[in-house]
Write an enzyme that holds these catalytic residues in place. Structure first.
Site, PDB file in Angstrom:
ATOM      1  N   THR A  94       0.692  -1.180   0.341  1.00 30.48           N
ATOM      2  CA  THR A  94      -0.242  -0.007  -0.060  1.00 30.48           C
ATOM      3  C   THR A  94       0.304   1.424  -0.165  1.00 30.48           C
ATOM      4  O   THR A  94       1.641   1.259   1.064  1.00 30.48           O
ATOM      5  CB  THR A  94      -0.814   0.268   0.971  1.00 30.48           C
ATOM      6  OG1 THR A  94      -1.661  -0.717   0.769  1.00 30.48           O
ATOM      7  CG2 THR A  94      -1.664   0.973   1.657  1.00 30.48           C
ATOM      8  N   LYS A 169      -7.388   1.863  -2.793  1.00 32.96           N
ATOM      9  CA  LYS A 169      -7.061   1.346  -1.724  1.00 32.96           C
ATOM     10  C   LYS A 169      -6.861   2.364  -0.825  1.00 32.96           C
ATOM     11  O   LYS A 169      -7.595   2.636   0.222  1.00 32.96           O
ATOM     12  CB  LYS A 169      -5.243   0.698  -1.543  1.00 32.96           C
ATOM     13  CG  LYS A 169      -4.724   0.612  -0.345  1.00 32.96           C
ATOM     14  CD  LYS A 169      -5.459  -0.205   0.190  1.00 32.96           C
ATOM     15  CE  LYS A 169      -4.781  -0.800   1.518  1.00 32.96           C
ATOM     16  NZ  LYS A 169      -5.868  -2.285   1.926  1.00 32.96           N
ATOM     17  N   LYS A 244      -0.729   5.172   8.284  1.00 32.97           N
ATOM     18  CA  LYS A 244      -0.236   5.800   7.372  1.00 32.97           C
ATOM     19  C   LYS A 244      -1.090   5.759   5.627  1.00 32.97           C
ATOM     20  O   LYS A 244      -1.298   6.551   4.711  1.00 32.97           O
ATOM     21  CB  LYS A 244       0.636   4.799   6.468  1.00 32.97           C
ATOM     22  CG  LYS A 244       1.332   4.264   5.783  1.00 32.97           C
ATOM     23  CD  LYS A 244       1.919   3.387   5.216  1.00 32.97           C
ATOM     24  CE  LYS A 244       1.554   2.658   3.752  1.00 32.97           C
ATOM     25  NZ  LYS A 244       2.173   1.820   3.604  1.00 32.97           N
TER      26      LYS A 244
HETATM   27  P1  NAD Z   1       5.206  -6.177   7.871  1.00 36.22           P
HETATM   28  O1  NAD Z   1       6.044  -5.176   8.129  1.00 36.22           O
HETATM   29  O2  NAD Z   1       4.945  -7.118   8.652  1.00 36.22           O
HETATM   30  O3  NAD Z   1       6.203  -6.663   5.876  1.00 36.22           O
HETATM   31  C1  NAD Z   1       6.553  -5.845   5.337  1.00 36.22           C
HETATM   32  C2  NAD Z   1       8.329  -6.934   5.399  1.00 36.22           C
HETATM   33  O4  NAD Z   1       9.203  -6.058   3.473  1.00 36.22           O
HETATM   34  C3  NAD Z   1       9.531  -7.349   6.534  1.00 36.22           C
HETATM   35  O5  NAD Z   1       9.431  -7.761   6.184  1.00 36.22           O
HETATM   36  C4  NAD Z   1      10.333  -5.972   5.633  1.00 36.22           C
HETATM   37  O6  NAD Z   1      12.448  -6.611   6.291  1.00 36.22           O
HETATM   38  C5  NAD Z   1      11.052  -6.084   3.990  1.00 36.22           C
HETATM   39  N1  NAD Z   1      11.418  -5.441   3.729  1.00 36.22           N
HETATM   40  C6  NAD Z   1      11.230  -3.757   4.089  1.00 36.22           C
HETATM   41  N2  NAD Z   1      12.158  -3.509   3.461  1.00 36.22           N
HETATM   42  C7  NAD Z   1      12.459  -3.618   2.288  1.00 36.22           C
HETATM   43  C8  NAD Z   1      13.525  -4.386   1.120  1.00 36.22           C
HETATM   44  N3  NAD Z   1      14.790  -3.167   0.816  1.00 36.22           N
HETATM   45  N4  NAD Z   1      13.853  -5.070   0.663  1.00 36.22           N
HETATM   46  C9  NAD Z   1      13.447  -6.192   1.059  1.00 36.22           C
HETATM   47  N5  NAD Z   1      12.192  -6.897   2.020  1.00 36.22           N
HETATM   48  C10 NAD Z   1      12.693  -4.890   2.726  1.00 36.22           C
HETATM   49  O7  NAD Z   1       4.065  -5.432   6.811  1.00 36.22           O
HETATM   50  P2  NAD Z   1       3.010  -6.252   6.084  1.00 36.22           P
HETATM   51  O8  NAD Z   1       1.983  -6.357   7.541  1.00 36.22           O
HETATM   52  O9  NAD Z   1       3.764  -6.966   5.704  1.00 36.22           O
HETATM   53  O10 NAD Z   1       2.569  -4.654   5.034  1.00 36.22           O
HETATM   54  C11 NAD Z   1       3.069  -5.161   4.579  1.00 36.22           C
HETATM   55  C12 NAD Z   1       2.541  -3.892   3.520  1.00 36.22           C
HETATM   56  O11 NAD Z   1       0.955  -4.498   3.484  1.00 36.22           O
HETATM   57  C13 NAD Z   1       2.180  -2.223   3.800  1.00 36.22           C
HETATM   58  O12 NAD Z   1       2.386  -1.564   2.540  1.00 36.22           O
HETATM   59  C14 NAD Z   1       0.696  -2.564   4.531  1.00 36.22           C
HETATM   60  O13 NAD Z   1       0.349  -0.977   4.402  1.00 36.22           O
HETATM   61  C15 NAD Z   1      -0.189  -3.242   3.637  1.00 36.22           C
HETATM   62  N6  NAD Z   1      -1.156  -3.931   4.016  1.00 36.22           N
HETATM   63  C16 NAD Z   1      -1.088  -4.457   5.116  1.00 36.22           C
HETATM   64  C17 NAD Z   1      -2.119  -5.203   6.048  1.00 36.22           C
HETATM   65  C18 NAD Z   1      -2.617  -5.418   7.614  1.00 36.22           C
HETATM   66  O14 NAD Z   1      -3.432  -5.945   8.192  1.00 36.22           O
HETATM   67  N7  NAD Z   1      -0.949  -5.831   7.890  1.00 36.22           N
HETATM   68  C19 NAD Z   1      -3.026  -5.071   5.531  1.00 36.22           C
HETATM   69  C20 NAD Z   1      -3.490  -4.737   4.311  1.00 36.22           C
HETATM   70  C21 NAD Z   1      -2.346  -3.647   3.335  1.00 36.22           C
END
Ligand code: NAD
Length: 293
Positions: A94, A169, A244
């Site tokens: 997102t 979104k 965010k």
């Molecule tokens: P998270 O922080 O658990 O996972 C993100 C991952 O990306 C981490 O493991 C981090 O180490 C990795 N990362 C960061 N920079 C990196 C890079 N340069 N190279 C490789 N890996 C890298 O977050 P999440 O909850 O999985 O959310 C991910 C996305 O999904 C976000 O944009 C969030 O807004 C969206 N989202 C989350 C939810 C939810 O319920 N958690 C729901 C819908 C959408």
């Protein structure tokens, strides 16, 4: 079966990659966090030492990263330069519409099909492969991406050209942020009027005030056993993530001149929630702030 490079295996990316493995794809994984990467490898993914290594022979690249700056960095500095010719690029993070369009344009210039495909449905939806995907991109790129998205989700909607998945979104999550506040305020008013929470739930869930924030995610303990309210507001979807997304919608409103006064007020209230130390709690914990606790 395809060879898929998966970048970002956190709370969402981890279970999404697991569903691609279940569908018999080969998944080559990369994450900056060793814990996240090791968890994916345990489920059957192949460990890559860098993004370049992950994408070099992949048919499809999928990313699930925290925010726009990570997506720009990953695509502009690593993926586009190293992905195999003809690879399909799918970003499920997102992020802001502007970053999504900038990355899609860089990908197109380098000859890649790319879609932005953010999701709704949370960790539960990612695990059960019932996510909704909102997709922005060309018809041709969407047609290529759809079969893979169907293995991680249930509803796959083409919202228009590049960036329009992100546009859908931010609009959805602005509704979610505002509706959670509306439900929370109503329950705290009901409490002060002497109404039992379950009685109020029984009435509203079958009345015109019903909404997702109430029926699936009720912010007070009791009526919806699976809601974070019943586990001391452990997420779920953190207050930090909601803030965010509220800021993304406010940035988009400013950029386009859209009037979103309730969105602006809601963004301020989630900012207060985060600043008082509740960033890592579920966003529905805003009910406690409204309660004066
Ligand atoms: P998270 O922080 O658990 O996972 C993100 C991952 O990306 C981490 O493991 C981090 O180490 C990795 N990362 C960061 N920079 C990196 C890079 N340069 N190279 C490789 N890996 C890298 O977050 P999440 O909850 O999985 O959310 C991910 C996305 O999904 C976000 O944009 C969030 O807004 C969206 N989202 C989350 C939810 C939810 O319920 N958690 C729901 C819908 C959408």
């Amino acid at each position: 079966m395809a060879k898929i490079a998966f970048i970002g295996l956190g709370n969402m990316g981890g279970p999404m990659a697991a569903n691609l493995l279940k569908a018999q794809h080969q998944v080559v994984a990369f994450d900056l966090s060793d814990a996240a990467l090791s968890a994916a490898v345990e489920k059957g993914a192949t460990r890559a030492a860098s993004i370049a290594e992950a994408v070099k022979n992949a048919d499809v690249v999928i990313s699930m990263l925290p925010a726009g700056k990570h997506v720009r960095d990953v695509y502009e500095n690593s993926v586009i330069a190293n992905a195999a010719k003809g690879a399909l690029l799918i970003d499920c993070s997102t992020i802001d519409v502007e970053s999504a369009r900038a990355v899609a344009s860089a990908a197109a210039k380098a000859g890649f099909d790319m879609v932005d495909a953010p999701v709704s449905g949370g960790v539960g939806g990612a695990t059960a492969s019932t996510l909704t995907f909102m997709v922005g991109g060309t018809d041709a790129a969407f047609a290529r991406a759809k079969p893979f998205l169907q293995q991680m989700g249930k509803n796959i909607v083409l919202a228009g050209g590049a960036g329009n998945g992100q546009a859908a979104k931010v609009c959805n999550n602005m509704i979610l942020g505002i509706s959670m506040l509306a439900v929370s305020e109503a329950f705290m008013l009901g409490k002060r009027l002497g109404l039992d929470a379950q009685k109020l739930f029984d009435v509203v869930s079958t009345s015109s005030g019903s909404c997702w924030s109430l029926v699936n995610y009720c912010p007070v303990p009791g009526p919806v056993p699976t809601s974070p309210a019943n586990r001391d507001y452990q997420p779920g979807f953190t207050a930090a993530m909601m803030l965010k997304d509220m800021m993304l919608s406010q940035d988009a409103a400013r950029a386009t001149g859209a009037s979103t006064p309730l969105g602006a007020e809601a963004a301020q209230l989630y900012n207060m929630l985060v600043n008082r130390g509740d960033a890592a709690l579920d966003f529905s914990s805003i009910v406690r702030m409204i309660d004066g606790k």
